[in-house]
Design a protein around this motif. Sequence first.
Motif: not given
Length: 400
Positions: A247-259, A143-157
């Motif tokens: 945005l696409l990467f962030a949505c993928g990370a969000l889905g992983m977090l939910v799963g 879940m931390a990976v998913g959350g940090c990927q969401i933040a990371g991809f959003a911040t990176g973009g």
Amino acid sequence: MRSYRELFRTPEFIPLFLTCSVQVAAQTVAGLGLATLVFRQTGSPLLSSLALFGPSLAQLLGAATLLSAADRLPPRAALAGMALFFAVGSAATAVPGLPIGAVFAILLAQGLVGSVGGGVRYGLLGEILPRDGYLLGRSVMNMAVGGCQIAGFATGGLLVALLSPRGTLLTGAALCLAAALLARLGLSRRAPRATGRASATETWRTNRRLWSSRARRRVYVALWVPNGLIVGCESLFVPYDPERAGLLFACGALGMLVGDTIVGRFVPGRLRGPLAAPLQALLAAPFLLFALDPGLPLALAAVTVSAVGYGASLLYQERLMALVPDELSGHALGLHTSGMLALQGLSAALAGAVAQATSPRTAMVVLALASLAVTLTLALTEGPWSGPRPSPRKDRQRTA
């Protein structure tokens, strides 16, 4: 252990959780910056995919030669040292005028070092938590990976748009330094889990021992192949839509977090076995929509729903832990991580090659069909699994 409160009260879990989270955010930010930089310089979907997932290919070499170090290094020093190494490497790739060959040489070195990191990290998690708490702890880490990927991809973009790809890489390097400090100051000193000298010979011997069990072989294939092919689909987000890839990467990370949240916290033990294959099928099926050239809202929804299926990896990791002797847990988990990342890198290369010959969306559909085929084959040939069977000591006698 079924309570988040109990988990976070476990000594040393929070420092390990924070170290891994910051490290993931750092690599996410730096990876997006480097993929964008390489795509702008070359215009090549293949090289862009390899820039983002290329270090994963080096995991094959690391898994064959270095993996025995996962149980033979002091965990705190290893985690801090690897984070520092990634900081230096990310900063080096930001040097103006650096040849593409030199960029990929740095990525190769990072992949080799990273091949040991998964075993060290998750082997330490197994030491910190009791065996019945591993699934919940691994779920929270995911879940931390998913959350940090969401933040990371959003911040990176955002950083790519406001600063530059090179500025994004330097930000990733600074985050790696923060991860090194967290490991050094937050974790206690521990002895290695195994004695003896790490060597390629010992790595090969233990790999053969782990691979000698048919049950473990099936679990490794399930952990590596279907997921790796879908990561190949995701590696094409930059060439598919360069302006909205973050945005696409962030949505993928969000889905992983939910799963991971659903699987780790709410799925009862009796459903874990039957749920694994359907979740992996969910991982691939939504990418078939890209055959219709969907608009952005549908593409984002498909990517989000797909990533919920990554929760299946938690169920297969639980099976693996039940089939592995305690003294090989770090090596076994490192082999899982290295093999998974290697398959991701190979799939990214395959996806880039297919996209180069056809189009990014066509390549996504091809890899999604392949993932579904592997998942279906495993499901049809697998016997029933009733849940974790913690019998590592019997296995140790059989495979010694």
